[in-house]
Design an enzyme around this catalytic site. Structure first.
Site, PDB file in Angstrom:
ATOM      1  N   GLY A  37       1.068  -1.276   0.106  1.00 38.35           N
ATOM      2  CA  GLY A  37      -0.002  -0.084   0.043  1.00 38.35           C
ATOM      3  C   GLY A  37       0.841   1.278   0.050  1.00 38.35           C
ATOM      4  N   GLY A  38       1.549   1.754   0.990  1.00 41.21           N
ATOM      5  CA  GLY A  38       2.520   2.790   1.102  1.00 41.21           C
ATOM      6  C   GLY A  38       2.603   3.252   2.531  1.00 41.21           C
ATOM      7  N   GLU A  80      -7.016   5.133   2.154  1.00 38.23           N
ATOM      8  CA  GLU A  80      -7.054   3.687   2.452  1.00 38.23           C
ATOM      9  C   GLU A  80      -7.922   3.717   3.667  1.00 38.23           C
ATOM     10  OE1 GLU A  80      -3.305   1.911   3.370  1.00 38.23           O
ATOM     11  OE2 GLU A  80      -2.699   1.887   1.190  1.00 38.23           O
ATOM     12  N   HIS A 111      -5.569  -9.106   7.600  1.00 38.95           N
ATOM     13  CA  HIS A 111      -5.951  -8.337   6.306  1.00 38.95           C
ATOM     14  C   HIS A 111      -7.049  -8.852   5.752  1.00 38.95           C
ATOM     15  CE1 HIS A 111      -5.522  -6.153   2.792  1.00 38.95           C
ATOM     16  NE2 HIS A 111      -4.570  -5.414   3.241  1.00 38.95           N
ATOM     17  N   ARG A 161      -9.850  -2.433   9.339  1.00 42.20           N
ATOM     18  CA  ARG A 161      -9.533  -3.613   8.817  1.00 42.20           C
ATOM     19  C   ARG A 161     -10.071  -4.885   9.705  1.00 42.20           C
ATOM     20  NH1 ARG A 161      -2.825  -3.602   7.452  1.00 42.20           N
ATOM     21  NH2 ARG A 161      -3.165  -2.505   5.426  1.00 42.20           N
ATOM     22  N   ARG A 170      -4.196  -1.904  13.940  1.00 45.88           N
ATOM     23  CA  ARG A 170      -2.964  -0.945  13.187  1.00 45.88           C
ATOM     24  C   ARG A 170      -3.908  -0.294  11.983  1.00 45.88           C
ATOM     25  NH1 ARG A 170      -0.334  -1.181   8.621  1.00 45.88           N
ATOM     26  NH2 ARG A 170      -0.718  -3.376   8.297  1.00 45.88           N
TER      27      ARG A 170
END
Length: 537
Positions: free
Chosen positions: A66-67, A131, A247, A293, A389
């Site tokens: 993702g980043g 996101e 995830h 998530r 997270r």
């Protein structure tokens, strides 16, 4: 505080008179983003040894798609990033840690650019994406969906040219060495040299996660919880070991290895649909696919149960084809290998173990509870992530704590005079060992990962957890009674210990909070959450 006794202090027997000794100022265990950034922060006049379990470029960091999150848009604000992080963290974040890390994020990202990392651009500026859980588009990315690969390329290129830094690849850390309550280095092994004592003035633990305790995982094969286990045997306090983040979207094709489908696929507008082509996320959360998530993972699991189907599907077919090509080249190539075309086909996905939130307790500078031992990244519990997270905060944490650990360990090591004398350590093995029954390590490992997925997965309850605790205790008793001589054997022993810590912590947290959801305690205890701390007696 919970206490679970490890079977023994050291995994192997050793005689300091028969093993080679090496000396370093700073020893860094792990070559992911935290370990490499730590190495770059150490004074170049000091000798630094970086121990990498496999190749230096193989880590969870390199697999990140993702980043990195940071406030780089004038319309965004540090307070927004902090608020999003704390909201996702479900009452377990340390506000001071969150504020410090997110405030440092923009400069840390710019520093990566100065190191040579090539982030994606849009109209002459860093391209930023949205996101799940974020209130603004603030995720910088590289190579579309291969940010970790590009960032680690730049960092490893830089470290290889740094004076005073040695990188030992394919070297396994068997145990930390402690004397009089302080960490003095580590016992390591590689195929060429066998066992080696590495004595260090300061040691930094950056060994990554534990996703391989589960069959369904996005993690590389090296993520077996080694750092959690070695730190625990050395006497360090660990915290919130029940908090494994799953995830929501892992490519699910029976018989193949599992592959991450980045959060950004939903951030750019992808839909989740079930086996009946029904877009279901609105039934679970008003944020639909952009919910945090933990919520998306539980929703997918519930929808799989409702439809009695082994997966759900990610639908990108309505998105512009140019966007798909530019943002998701890696995913597109991966899907083509399985005969899937993102323009025409749905992507089969299901949740998988992704990120270990629990770990070694550290303060804002990265100090652990063991003098001489620092830790950074996924092996730690820093207070940044809380109980869940926020997407793209992991590489950020590795950079922040790697930098602080490197600086702190460097300053501490510089004050300690050189000493080239080995300490009189002894392993705690009895002379008589059980007969080696030719343990089937692969069978035991498969049984463990299946059990963890069934009983210590996305949804938990007391009965399943106690059954898992009993079974893992049984396996651990006869596996840890043996002195194993291979990486696979030591990994299994570490996995069994780490599983014991995770299960014990999950039993102790009698509530649902963040990624920890219990059917028998489905509600969150009101007020500020409490950490579950655990330490060897």
């Amino acid at each position: 505080m919970l206490q679970i006794a490890p079977r023994r202090r050291y995994l192997v027997r050793f005689d300091p008179k028969r093993i080679p000794h090496m000396f370093a100022d700073v020893l860094i265990l792990g070559s992911g983003i935290a370990g490499v950034r730590a190495a770059l922060a150490v004074d170049p006049k000091l000798r630094v040894v970086v121990v990498s379990k496999d190749r230096a470029d193989l880590s969870n960091s390199a697999w990140a798609q993702g980043g990195i999150a940071g406030v780089l848009d004038p319309g965004d604000d540090i307070r927004n990033h902090a608020a999003d992080t704390i909201t996702a963290g479900a009452g377990l974040c340390d506000p001071d840690v969150v504020e410090a890390v997110v405030a440092a994020a923009p400069e840390l990202i710019r520093e990566l650019e100065s190191f040579g990392a090539l982030f994606d651009q849009e109209n002459g500026r860093l391209a930023l994406t949205m996101e799940g859980g974020h209130s603004h588009a603030r995720v910088a990315h590289a190579l579309g969906d291969a940010t970790g690969k590009e960032v680690m390329r730049a960092l490893i290129d830089r470290i290889r040219g740094t004076r005073g830094v040695e990188v030992w690849e394919k070297t396994f850390t068997i145990d930390l060495l402690t004397h009089e309550g302080a960490c003095r280095g580590a016992l390591v092994w590689n195929e060429e040299h066998g066992k080696t004592f590495v004595w260090a003035k300061q040691t930094i633990l950056c060994t990554g996660g534990a996703g391989r305790l589960y069959r369904e995982t996005t993690n590389p094969s090296i993520a077996t919880g080694d750092g959690h286990a070695v730190a625990y045997r050395a006497g360090a306090q660990l915290r919130d070991m029940e908090l494994m983040q799953f995830h929501p979207t892992v490519l699910y094709i029976a018989g193949s290895s599992r592959h991450l489908i980045t959060e950004a696929a939903r951030g750019e507008g992808g839909y989740l649909v079930d086996a009946n082509a029904y877009r279901f996320m609105g039934d679970y959360d008003a944020r639909w696919e952009l919910a945090p998530r933990d919520i998306v993972s539980r929703a997918i699991t519930s929808q799989m149960d409702k439809t009695r189907h082994p997966c759900v599907y990610l639908d990108l077919r309505h998105l512009p084809q140019e966007l798909i090509r530019e943002r998701f080249p890696h995913i597109g190539q991966l899907c083509r290998e399985f005969g899937l075309d993102l323009k025409r086909d749905l992507i089969p996905v299901r949740p998988g173990a992704h990120y270990m939130i629990g770990g070694v307790t550290v303060d804002l500078e990265g100090r652990t509870t063991v003098p001489g031992l620092w830790a950074a990244g996924e092996a730690t519990s820093s207070g940044l992530h809380g109980a869940n997270r926020l997407a793209s905060n992991s590489l950020l944490e590795g950079l922040f704590y790697g930098l602080h650990c490197g600086r702190g360990a460097s300053a501490a090591a510089a004050k300690i005079p050189d000493s080239f004398t080995a300490l009189p350590l002894q392993s705690d093995w009895a002379s008589e060992l059980p007969n080696d029954d030719e343990l089937n390590l692969e069978d035991l490992r498969n049984a463990l990962t299946s059990l963890m997925g069934r009983n210590v997965g996305i949804r938990r309850n007391a009965e399943d957890l106690k059954q898992a605790a009993s079974q893992v205790e049984f396996w651990d008793r006869y596996v840890s009674a043996r002195e194993l001589r291979t990486v696979e054997g030591w990994e299994l022993q570490n996995m069994l210990l780490t599983a014991r810590l995770m299960i014990g912590s999950a039993i102790a947290r009698e509530e649902s909070r963040g990624v920890h959801f219990r059917d028998d305690f489905p509600h969150t205890t009101p007020g500020q959450g409490k950490h579950v701390a655990i330490q060897a007696p």
